[in-house]
Design a protein around this motif. Sequence first.
Motif, PDB file in Angstrom:
ATOM      1  N   PRO A 101     -13.682 -68.717  44.483  1.00 11.73           N
ATOM      2  CA  PRO A 101     -13.250 -69.248  46.686  1.00 11.73           C
ATOM      3  C   PRO A 101     -13.864 -70.394  46.877  1.00 11.73           C
ATOM      4  O   PRO A 101     -13.233 -71.237  47.157  1.00 11.73           O
ATOM      5  N   LEU A 102     -15.445 -71.103  46.600  1.00  9.08           N
ATOM      6  CA  LEU A 102     -16.146 -71.937  46.811  1.00  9.08           C
ATOM      7  C   LEU A 102     -15.197 -73.168  46.374  1.00  9.08           C
ATOM      8  O   LEU A 102     -14.845 -74.683  47.127  1.00  9.08           O
ATOM      9  N   GLY A 103     -14.716 -73.388  45.097  1.00  5.54           N
ATOM     10  CA  GLY A 103     -13.958 -74.073  44.504  1.00  5.54           C
ATOM     11  C   GLY A 103     -12.927 -75.155  45.231  1.00  5.54           C
ATOM     12  O   GLY A 103     -12.585 -75.292  45.295  1.00  5.54           O
ATOM     13  N   LEU A 140      -6.504 -76.834  42.072  1.00 11.47           N
ATOM     14  CA  LEU A 140      -6.503 -75.122  43.390  1.00 11.47           C
ATOM     15  C   LEU A 140      -5.246 -74.238  43.189  1.00 11.47           C
ATOM     16  O   LEU A 140      -5.670 -73.088  42.564  1.00 11.47           O
ATOM     17  N   PHE A 141      -4.399 -74.726  41.758  1.00 10.34           N
ATOM     18  CA  PHE A 141      -3.822 -73.081  41.680  1.00 10.34           C
ATOM     19  C   PHE A 141      -3.921 -72.448  40.298  1.00 10.34           C
ATOM     20  O   PHE A 141      -4.291 -71.203  40.438  1.00 10.34           O
ATOM     21  N   LEU A 142      -5.219 -73.000  38.911  1.00 11.30           N
ATOM     22  CA  LEU A 142      -5.802 -72.305  38.678  1.00 11.30           C
ATOM     23  C   LEU A 142      -7.121 -71.496  38.926  1.00 11.30           C
ATOM     24  O   LEU A 142      -7.198 -70.349  39.251  1.00 11.30           O
ATOM     25  N   LEU A 143      -7.352 -72.090  40.296  1.00 14.44           N
ATOM     26  CA  LEU A 143      -8.387 -71.671  40.395  1.00 14.44           C
ATOM     27  C   LEU A 143      -8.255 -70.631  41.031  1.00 14.44           C
ATOM     28  O   LEU A 143      -8.871 -69.107  41.657  1.00 14.44           O
ATOM     29  N   LEU A 144      -6.914 -70.493  42.071  1.00 15.93           N
ATOM     30  CA  LEU A 144      -6.820 -69.241  43.125  1.00 15.93           C
ATOM     31  C   LEU A 144      -6.116 -67.966  41.632  1.00 15.93           C
ATOM     32  O   LEU A 144      -5.958 -67.007  42.389  1.00 15.93           O
ATOM     33  N   LEU A 166     -11.148 -66.443  31.595  1.00 12.07           N
ATOM     34  CA  LEU A 166     -10.110 -67.083  32.204  1.00 12.07           C
ATOM     35  C   LEU A 166     -10.663 -68.590  32.408  1.00 12.07           C
ATOM     36  O   LEU A 166      -9.834 -69.917  32.105  1.00 12.07           O
ATOM     37  N   SER A 167     -11.979 -68.142  32.731  1.00 10.23           N
ATOM     38  CA  SER A 167     -12.251 -69.345  33.629  1.00 10.23           C
ATOM     39  C   SER A 167     -12.280 -70.377  32.477  1.00 10.23           C
ATOM     40  O   SER A 167     -12.740 -71.810  32.786  1.00 10.23           O
TER      41      SER A 167
END
Lengths: 251, 214, 235
Positions: A101-103, A140-144, A166-167
């Motif tokens: 979330p921070l990312g 951003l999409f990938l982090l979400l 996944l990361s």
Amino acid sequence: MSGRWQWFHRLGSPKWFYEKTTRWLPWLVGAMALFLTVGVAWALLFLPPDYQQGHTSRILVVHVAVAGTSLSFFPLMAAAGTVTLVWRIKLADMVAKHAAPLGAWFTFLTLASGSIWGSVMWGTWWEWTDSRLVSMLFQLFLLLGVISLRTAIENAETAARACALLSIVGCINVVIIKYSVDWWNTLHQPSSPISMEVGNPNGPEFWVATLVMIVAVYLFLAVSLILATRNEILERENNAQWVRELVAQAR
Amino acid sequence: MTEISQDASPLLEVRALTCERGERLLFRDLEFSLDSGQVLQVKGGNGSGKTTLMRIVCGLNDSFEGELYWRGDALGERWDAFHANLLYIGHRLAVNHVLTPLENLRWSCRLHDPADDSGIREALAEMDLAGYEDSPCYSLSAGQQQRVSLARLLLSSAALWILDEPFTTLDVDGVALLENLVARHAREGGAVLITTHHKLVLPRLRTLTLGVAR
Amino acid sequence: MNRTGNSAMNRANAGAAFRATLKRDLLISVKRRNDILNPFMFFIIVVSLFPIGISPESAMLRQIAAGVIWIAVLLASMLSMDSLYRSDYEDGSLEQLLLSSQPLYLLVFAKNIAHWLVSGLPVILVSPLLAYMLALPAEGYLTLVLSLLLGTPVVGMIGAIAVALTVGLGSRGLILAVITVPMSVPVLIFGTLAVQNSLAGGSPLGYLALLGAMLAAAASLAPVATAAALRISLN
């Protein structure tokens, strides 16, 4: 698999982390406050306006610092994910859990500051021809995606390992996306608008201010991540003896 | 928890097995061994961790501490060799509904041992499914589907059977059939790890009861 | 029958397990029919929405044709992803797959191929027809089909990782898309660039080679990641 690495577990034990960070935190917060004050004051008060961009270039000091920091999230999460998958150290997952979330927030700030800057310089809030904005958007999409996977899986351990995998996949993918978007962009750029190159017309004072700001933002990231991880530790280890003692002391 | 004495060279050996699920301890320092010719029945109430134990021993679940040994070798490096000797039938039967029993078994046998169609037909006949070989499994009853799954016992050369509640939907004949299969497997030198509330009558039956310690 | 001995000798070889898994999955899809028909119909319907939503003029359609077809293919393969592993998870076949003494990534790869053959290939085969309906110039056809042939398996294999990670979840339709769609951006970029380049009179070989490289990388890495993801999900 399990059993073999128990000694390593202790090395990365939440308790150890909690006690160490209790000692480090004041220093980190102090350094962060110092760098942040110097960086912000410099950027806002002392940096001479750019001959081309005017006062708008001050936004870049923040933008570049935040953008640079947000690039470190996927490598960080992939590294933590590797530790989670290979050595099963819970601490790595506690860090990774809050890094996502921070990312996402840092990536969003990068996009927002970039688009505010663009609104002045390009006259538009969004510009597909800037490949950095586009690859940031996909980061951003990938982090979400990682965050929503974490919330979707109920079992904490499964969630930890699934997000770790996944990361790692996402980290590889972010690099591929970045290069392919760059490529795509150079071919779709009929009339190049003002590029977001930061260096060219700017003097050393701009760079030093930006450097100070980068250090400040990295410290901010470290402090937020440590604080979040400490909370997570207390929450997950709430049955452990040392946490109970800690809570008893605090009361 | 019942401790079972160890033999010199047991087929399967479990040492100091501890498993937590969520914040709840399912079992701690569980020890047992299983020799060829033995049947070990795992008992315990709902939620006592029977299925979890089965899945740990299979290698499906690795959220545990402790050691597993197969013929004296620590598992963890050599799962492949272990899996070649293992037949697991869980709650979920691994019977696809659109496929016929024959097609289902062709695939699940190929994952381990080669089996020809005539062998599969014989096994299905022995499970009292003659005539159903080519009907899609969705048209079979739950008990018949379970029989399809259990037919793999006849086709497998695995030494260790792990059966999780294999009796649930079987009728009286089916129960007798399966009991015979288990007894025969033990007689022929195999080993069976089984969870059931059913009362098993077998010569070398041992039991392990989970959830007593709490 | 000696049940304890020589089972290692009886062990079927990995190739037989690979073929059996491929055959089984194809058979299931053929029997279910929906697995093949739905992505195919979805693809055709989505593509035919674009002229209605954007413009029926062929000058406009010509420009967007390659992108529209590529995006529709991505969405169709996303839709079909849901059927991969779902019934295997529910009926326990996935557990048996994991307990096979054969390497799991190989069996996963077999399932990937089967899935692509039933959900990807039909869509690719009908794509020239839709390209014609979208007024794509003739010199783009071959490149379009080739780029789809190279690109869709990559999307499928990346998607399989996400499917494997979410296989235990009750409703996963959207989360699957959220994870997979951003990851397929590079494939989309090079697929559409290849077509555009050949329309512009250039050679698409460079882009096709890049797609081929992605396919090679995906084929060697994605099944391993999918296998790991399956082990995590079934834990």
